[in-house]
Design an enzyme around this catalytic site. Structure first.
Site, mmCIF file in Angstrom:
data_model
loop_
_atom_site.group_PDB
_atom_site.id
_atom_site.type_symbol
_atom_site.label_atom_id
_atom_site.label_comp_id
_atom_site.label_asym_id
_atom_site.label_seq_id
_atom_site.Cartn_x
_atom_site.Cartn_y
_atom_site.Cartn_z
ATOM 1 N N CYS A 33 0.822 -1.209 0.000
ATOM 2 C CA CYS A 33 0.000 0.000 0.000
ATOM 3 C C CYS A 33 0.858 1.263 0.000
ATOM 4 O O CYS A 33 0.341 2.361 -0.153
ATOM 5 C CB CYS A 33 -0.914 0.020 1.212
ATOM 6 N N CYS A 102 -2.170 8.239 6.747
ATOM 7 C CA CYS A 102 -0.810 8.067 7.255
ATOM 8 C C CYS A 102 -0.762 8.337 8.752
ATOM 9 O O CYS A 102 -0.077 7.640 9.496
ATOM 10 C CB CYS A 102 0.152 9.032 6.577
#
Lengths: 124, 411
Positions: A33, A102
């Site tokens: 990813c 994130c």
């Protein structure tokens, strides 16, 4: 694209590496990813004495890891577990909307290391 | 101290040629007239568009009447796909590594009832003619395969692919955006029916592009409501940009061989010198039969965006196919179609050189990139695993990440 604070933590990340003989380790994300974070911690008397990270990922992922480690050091286990992804993003002066995942990974990786520590405590 | 600036992202945008700028200025100043006007104000703009059409046609070996001006290569591609499909039904074929401005119109057509085949490519990014032969059906109404790929530099055998399509009487479109300005293009020899390219490909301005339509090709307009461009594209011409396009095409036609030779030499320096300074590099795309001045490489264990940000700090502009650099957060469909694993695609770096690239610029890249990569690898848990003798990609098996990226929490 990124705030000055994000770029500062990206350019000069704090606490990179791994704690020797760590009390807990946590790894989240996946190279597939594009983001992977590995945290290790040293705990003394219920307080995070040291937090180190290694991160594969974009500028935001590296900055978030650095900020999480900086925020976590000196906190009690309970305080660190209460740290949210939103707290980290706020401390960084915000993240672009498509980069918020994130910051989610950052707190998750720290929490994973703490849970690993707590499990080891139970076993001991 | 002035920062050294090295621009290695010519696939994204190119600096304007001085000749192009000079050709544009009168139409940004006093010569504001509409080329369609009967009065005197229309004369110079009209002449400028005519002159530009001849020069642009000359660049690609076409006749001026085969060229229509559009606003972008994306518009040209949309026009080609939707225009060729209009009034027909059945099956369309595009390659899996097309630019999104071909892929998306193709998928829109699929939603409207067409069947869509996305042709696979080999490990170097090439469409094999036999796979096109196998894919064409009696009801196929169009084939679209790009001349060269912007991400991995693979040049397709367009003449052969067009021949295969024509054998079955299927019209053939090619997106030449990445090829024009790097390769000599002779549309007569290529045998395509429709071809897209942009002023940007030849150091012209943004806002002008071309669509070549071979005389006799049945294609509907995309923008209707005016007689401009022989009723094929309505709207008052962007005269300044078109004039700049013409001037840029003329200069490029004259200088292309020199520029391409120099770009190839400089790219070869990167191909040979970078591996002596960095290990674990995987060059993508073909070794021969690739675009001059095009370098695409995966730098293992370092995510693309982190590399681009660090290069930018050193004054170097580059591109990547990693998911973090894409607004959609999707990793390059081109690298995946070539069979590269996601883990490698996330580490992609694309360097597109231009006529302004110099040895000093390549020196700067070769000096600055290795320490950046070493710094980021020291930070990478994958590289740490490799150094410990573990499988860096053990966690990659069976991973799914669409959810991670689509679940965006509000901060």
């Amino acid at each position: 694209m990124y705030s000055d604070k994000v770029m500062d933590h990206f350019r000069n990340p704090r606490h990179v590496g791994a704690v020797e003989n760590p009390d807990g380790v946590g790894e989240v994300g996946n190279p597939v990813c594009g983001d992977m974070m590995s945290f290790s911690i040293r705990v003394r008397d219920g307080v995070l004495k040291d937090v180190r990270f290694r991160t594969f990922g974009c500028g935001a992922a590296i900055a978030v890891s650095s900020m999480v480690s900086e925020m976590a050091i000196g906190k009690t286990i309970e305080e660190a577990l209460a740290m949210s992804n939103a707290d980290v993003a706020r401390e960084l002066g915000g993240l672009p909307p498509n980069k918020l995942h994130c910051s989610n990974l950052g707190a998750d990786a720290l929490h994973a290391a703490i849970r690993n520590y707590l499990e080891k405590q139970k076993e001991a | 101290m002035k920062m050294t600036r090295v621009y290695l992202d010519h696939a994204a945008a190119t600096p304007l040629l001085p000749e192009a700028r000079e050709a544009m200025v009168p139409f940004l100043d006093g010569e504001f007239g509409n080329p369609a006007s009967i009065h005197a104000r229309g004369e110079k703009p009209r002449a400028a568009v005519k002159d530009a059409r001849e020069k642009v046609a000359g660049l690609v070996g076409a006749r001026p009447e085969g060229i229509i001006f559009t606003a972008s290569a994306s518009e040209s591609n949309n026009h080609a796909l939707k225009g060729l499909a209009a009034g027909r039904a059945g099956h369309i074929i595009v390659s899996a590594i097309e630019h999104v401005s071909v892929l998306e119109p193709a998928r829109t057509l699929a939603k409207a009832g067409f069947e869509l085949t996305e042709l696979p490519v080999d490990g170097e990014g090439r469409v094999r003619p036999e796979s096109l032969t196998a894919a064409i059906r009696p009801d196929t109404v169009l084939v679209s395969v790009m001349h060269a790929n912007n991400e991995v530099g693979a040049v397709q055998d367009i003449a052969e692919l067009a021949r295969v399509a024509h054998e079955r009487e299927v019209p053939f479109h090619s997106d030449g955006t990445a090829a024009v300005g790097r390769l000599p293009v002779d549309l007569g020899a290529l045998g395509v029916d429709v071809y897209s390219f942009a002023a940007q490909s030849v150091y012209g301005p943004k806002g002008a592009a071309a669509l070549y339509i071979r005389p006799g090709t049945r294609i509907r307009p995309l923008v209707e409501g005016g007689f401009q461009e022989r009723n094929r594209r309505a709207g008052t011409e962007n005269v300044a940009a078109i004039a700049g396009f013409g001037a840029a095409a003329e200069v490029t036609a004259r200088r292309l061989a020199d520029w391409s030779g120099e770009m190839s030499r400089l790219a070869d320096r990167i191909f040979t010198e970078l591996p002596s300074r960095l290990d674990r590099l995987v060059f993508t795309g073909p070794g021969t039969g690739r675009l001059p001045g095009h370098v695409s490489v995966c730098v293992e264990f370092v995510e693309g965006e982190a590399m681009l940000l660090s290069l930018d700090d050193e004054g170097i502009a580059a591109a990547s196919g990693s998911s973090c650099t894409a607004r959609t957060l999707k990793v390059s469909h081109v690298l995946l179609a070539m069979g590269l694993p996601h883990t490698l695609a996330q580490t992609s770096l694309v360097l597109t050189l231009g006529r302004d690239t110099t040895d000093a610029g390549v020196d700067h890249l070769l000096e600055k990139l290795p320490p950046i990569v070493i710094r980021l690898r020291r930070m990478s848990p994958l590289y740490a695993k490799l150094e410990r003798g573990e499988d860096p990609y053990a966690a990659a098996a069976g991973a799914a990440c669409e959810d991670d990226h689509s679940t965006v929490e509000e901060g």
